[in-house]
Design an enzyme around this catalytic site. Structure first.
Site: not given
Length: 902
Positions: A380, A458, A556, A637, A751, A754
């Site tokens: 990941d 967030e 990101r 992702g 980690d 997902n």
């Protein structure tokens, strides 16, 4: 199927099970037969049981039956004792949980009972720091906003506190009314999905009489969680005992068979076939000698009339004599050694992470040698290769790039001036940053405000907005959010939350300005989820360019937008949303369709760019692992450009001058398949000249898996590196499965929750105890604190474990073959009668101790120092893929045994 839970009603008592928790594997009555059945599933145990039974036949046994029954009994007793001890500890743990004292309320009267006495429909009253004893629907809290905080680390491994809120139907109930409440909860039958709860609640008079109120997972308190920062909370028991979501999630993972164990099993079968051939040959020769010479020797006293089975006696004697070809103690010996390997990992100080106080841990003691044979590592990105510490760095608003010069938008004078001058575009952008989230502000006694968020992104956005004077100060149970901007206060009523999912890739909220009564839809999400839903005529090109630029910097990105709603439009949509939310059949799909109908015609406000830095030691670790001949893939992702940039920074892919990145994409399915074939052709022709890698996204993978799986598998086998973007958890697991099905040994590392699917799918799963919690670490075979410790886990512990397992296996089989060949040669000098050269005591001592005693010497031996292995990782290539343990090794044992006997 559904269940109806009647609140405060004894009718549910006999309909559903009580809250007794049981995790034991056995009972007092079924332990012996069940444990024996499990042990005799193994081929070797079945084989030795057959040998032991044959030794009970006095006519054929050349030695005492104790030579096999004794070691077999010892092995069974040791294994059964270990199982019994583990199960007894589980029983004590269950007993402690079942006898906890819990407060329940019946007709307004509170009393304490044991946790096992809770029944479905009971009202359970909890206090701060209490562990939740069963699955509850929250109906009241001490907080005037109707919220409470729960720690779910024991359930899903996530360390951030979760916010739970009472259903709207219970918002105005006093604590006295809560104890006398009557009603019904319509919910699904028990399942193990801890992320979802689709149910409805209706209360009965005289308390209140209302329509159905939809319930979601945010209205529940699940077993094994803890109540935090809330004086009290109460809820209705809906699932109890082993029927809770936690209980349904428990289960014994399928045991993983290592490559070494698989090879030992194959060699055992091969030796067994060879043994049968030897037995038949010697048995035939023995019967011929007996008929031609033995019967003429009076002192052998063969009877004149022999039974019909006489021709079987000598072959069966040789079968018993040759049974030691397969070492009876090899399974116990290897289990002992593997337990020591696991302790080496647990006690390795060089794999201790002082920053998080996290040691390395081996949860699976059976597969350490597979670490030394890994061919593919699938990792990941966020939180595994990066730190998962989100920092707001840049933003793009109304054609202006903020933070492009200073590298920090919060220190950009232009943005600070725009905030102070109340630039309308900037103000609206900051308002969406502060409001469009599920963050809960918490005010301390000294007046400072902190935020509890379920997402690191967030939290970073809300903190950045507060640093720019757009401060989210409070949210109450009625949905009123207070925003303070440049000393002025603004109030918004949060009407609906359109939650983020991995399929939607966005979240939205519908708010109403309290002062003006204006309705607004606020949205944030991935660019590919927001841009197609922008209003007609919206100029998205400049925003796309900003996204590309930020992605090339490894940042990101999120796209923020909003649109005005008419009151009639909202009311019509709200009714559809309410109906979808109350549906118990395919609720998630129906809600997604209704949300999509509203999220159209969005006005793009700007782009945020958040930095997630690489962990220390990641580039060096990946470089070393690739040098050791291991293929490393990144599954994420995130968007493609961001992933590629991270890949360059961490030495996963090489720059264009030395390597080539093959992109598999297209606007249509045919375009994607053509790009796949083109990449495959280039990979075949240029593999020797360049360091090649390929990149693809989730949509391309979905098409490829349906239409061209064989070509993709060929490409995967040829590529040392791949970057797979926009991957769902299922697709990550599918990629692992493709590599496993081709015969490659895979290691998956992640980690977060997902990543659990791919970790469980891989031959070896490694979890990182990170900021996303412990869910991945708990599901994994091994857990470490940082990615850089993977280097030592594989190159040091993996290599040593595999070398030692191979040596022990070679030693065990070699000694068994040596003893057996001595016995066979003696048979030729004893007239092929099947007489043993060894007495019974010697054979039993050999079976029990001779193979096991040297083990401790072997497992503490290090053929090469740790520093040498880490400095020259190519050494791993010489102990990979079964090179130390294969059919040629068996031939070598065979030859050595004959030589030494000679």
């Amino acid at each position: 199927m559904q269940r109806f839970v009647y609140i405060n009603d004894e009718s549910c008592r006999d309909s559903y099970r009580d809250n007794r928790v049981s995790n034991t594997k056995y009972t007092l009555w079924n332990f012996l037969p069940k444990n024996l059945l499990e042990q005799f599933r193994r081929f070797m145990n079945q084989y030795f049981l057959l040998i032991a039974c044959l030794q009970l036949w006095p006519t054929i046994t050349p030695v005492s039956p104790a030579t096999t029954w004794g070691p077999l009994a010892i092995i069974f007793i040791v294994s059964a004792s270990k199982e019994a001890w583990d199960d007894y500890n589980r029983y004590l743990s269950d007993k402690k949980v079942n006898e906890r004292r819990i407060w329940v309320v019946k007709d307004g009267i509170r009393r304490q009972i044991k946790a096992r006495g809770i029944h479905v429909g009971n009202i359970v009253w909890l206090h701060e720091n209490d562990e939740i004893p069963c699955d509850l629907v929250l109906i009241g809290t001490s907080d005037p906003q109707g919220i409470c905080y729960v720690e779910t680390a024991a359930l899903d491994g996530e360390t951030d506190l979760k916010t739970r809120i009472i259903p709207s139907i219970c918002a105005d109930l006093s604590s006295e009314q809560l104890g006398k409440i009557k009603g019904v909860v319509e919910c699904p039958n028990p399942d193990n999905d801890i992320r979802r709860f689709d149910a409805n609640m209706r209360l009965f008079p005289p308390i209140i009489d209302n329509e159905k109120c939809p319930l979601t997972i945010n209205n529940t308190l699940l077993q094994s969680c803890y109540l935090r920062y809330t004086e009290w909370a109460c809820g209705v028991a809906i699932y109890t005992g082993n029927e809770t979501k936690s209980g349904m999630s428990r289960g014994t993972a399928e045991p993983k068979l290592t490559a070494a164990d698989s090879m030992i099993d194959k060699l055992t079968v091969a030796i067994f076939i060879f043994q049968i051939a030897v037995v038949l040959l010697l048995g035939l020769a023995g019967n011929i000698w007996k008929d031609s010479h033995g019967c003429k020797l009076w002192y052998l006293m063969y009877p004149a009339e022999r039974p019909w089975y006489d021709f079987l006696v000598i072959p069966l004697r040789f079968e018993l004599l040759c049974s030691i070809m397969i070492p009876i103690s090899i399974k116990v010996t290897l289990d002992l050694a593997k337990g020591v390997y696991a302790k080496f990992i647990d006690c390795d100080d060089q794999m201790f992470d002082p920053e998080t106080n996290t040691p390395a841990h081996s949860a699976n003691t059976a597969i350490s040698e597979d670490l030394g044979q890994v061919e593919y590592i699938l990792s990941d990105k966020t939180g595994t290769l990066t730190e998962n510490r989100m920092i707001f760095r840049r933003c793009y608003i109304s054609g202006v790039l903020y933070g492009d010069k200073t590298g920090d938008a919060l220190k950009d004078a232009r943005l600070l001036n725009a905030v102070s001058s109340k630039d309308p575009d900037v103000v609206k952008f900051l308002m969406v940053m502060a409001l469009c989230n599920t963050v809960v502000p918490i005010k301390s006694n000294d007046g400072t405000i902190s935020y509890k968020a379920q997402s690191q992104d967030e939290e970073a956005l809300v903190n950045a907005a507060s640093n720019l004077n757009m401060l989210l100060t409070s949210k109450d149970s009625s949905g009123i959010a207070e925003i303070c901007f440049n000393g002025s206060k603004f109030y918004y009523e949060v009407l609906d939350v359109l939650e983020f999912t991995s399929d939607r890739k966005r979240m939205s909220i519908v708010v109403k300005e309290v002062k003006s009564g204006k309705f607004l839809l606020l949205t944030k999400g991935a660019d590919e989820a927001i841009f197609p839903r922008s209003c007609p005529g919206e100029q998205t090109k400049t925003y796309l360019e900003a996204v590309e630029m930020y992605s090339h910097l490894g940042l990101r990105t999120l796209c923020l937008g909003c649109r005005d709603l008419e009151e009639d439009e909202y009311k019509e949509w709200s009714k559809k949303f309410q109906d979808a939310s109350c549906s118990l059949d395919n609720r998630e799909h129906k809600i997604a369709e209704v949300c999509n109908s509203l999220e159209q015609g969005i006005h793009i406000l700007g782009i945020t760019a958040i930095e997630d830095r690489l962990q220390d030691g990641v580039p060096e670790t990946i470089k070393l692992l690739r040098k050791a001949g291991i293929n490393v893939w990144m599954l994420t992702g995130d968007k493609q450009t961001t992933a590629i940039q991270i890949g360059l920074l961490c030495n996963l892919i090489t720059p264009e001058s030395k390597g080539q990145l093959l992109s598999i994409n297209g606007k249509t399915e045919d375009d994607i398949l053509q790009s796949l074939e083109r990449a495959l052709t280039i990979m075949k022709t240029a593999l020797e000249r360049k360091d090649l890698a390929f990149v693809l996204d989730g949509w391309a993978l979905e098409i490829i898996l349906k239409r061209s799986l064989e070509s993709f598998t060929k490409l995967a086998m040829m590529s040392r590196t791949a970057i797979c973007c926009r991957m769902t958890p299922l697709q990550k697991a599918q990629l692992v499965g493709i590599l496993k099905s081709s015969g490659s040994l895979t290691l998956a590392i992640g980690d977060g929750g997902n990543d659990v699917r791919m970790i469980q799918e891989a031959n070896v799963g490694v979890g990182i105890s990170g900021r996303e919690g412990l869910q991945a670490a708990r599901a994994a075979d091994y857990s470490i604190g940082k990615f850089k410790f993977l280097r030592r886990l594989i190159l040091v512990h993996g290599r040593y474990s595999y070398n030692r397992t191979a040596f022990i296996s070679q030693y065990s089989f070699y000694k068994s073959l040596l003893i057996c060949f001595i016995q066979i040669l003696f048979s030729f000098s004893s007239g092929l009668s099947g007489t043993s050269i060894f007495n019974s005591i010697s054979l039993m001592a050999y079976n029990v101790f001779y193979t096991s005693l040297p083990v401790m010497t072997i497992i503490f031996d290090k053929d090469i120092s740790e520093a040498t292995v880490l400095r020259y990782p190519q050494i791993l290539l010489y102990s990979q893929a079964g090179r130390l343990l294969n059919r040629s090794t068996f031939a070598e044992w065979f030859g050595r045994s004959l030589y030494h006997v000679k």
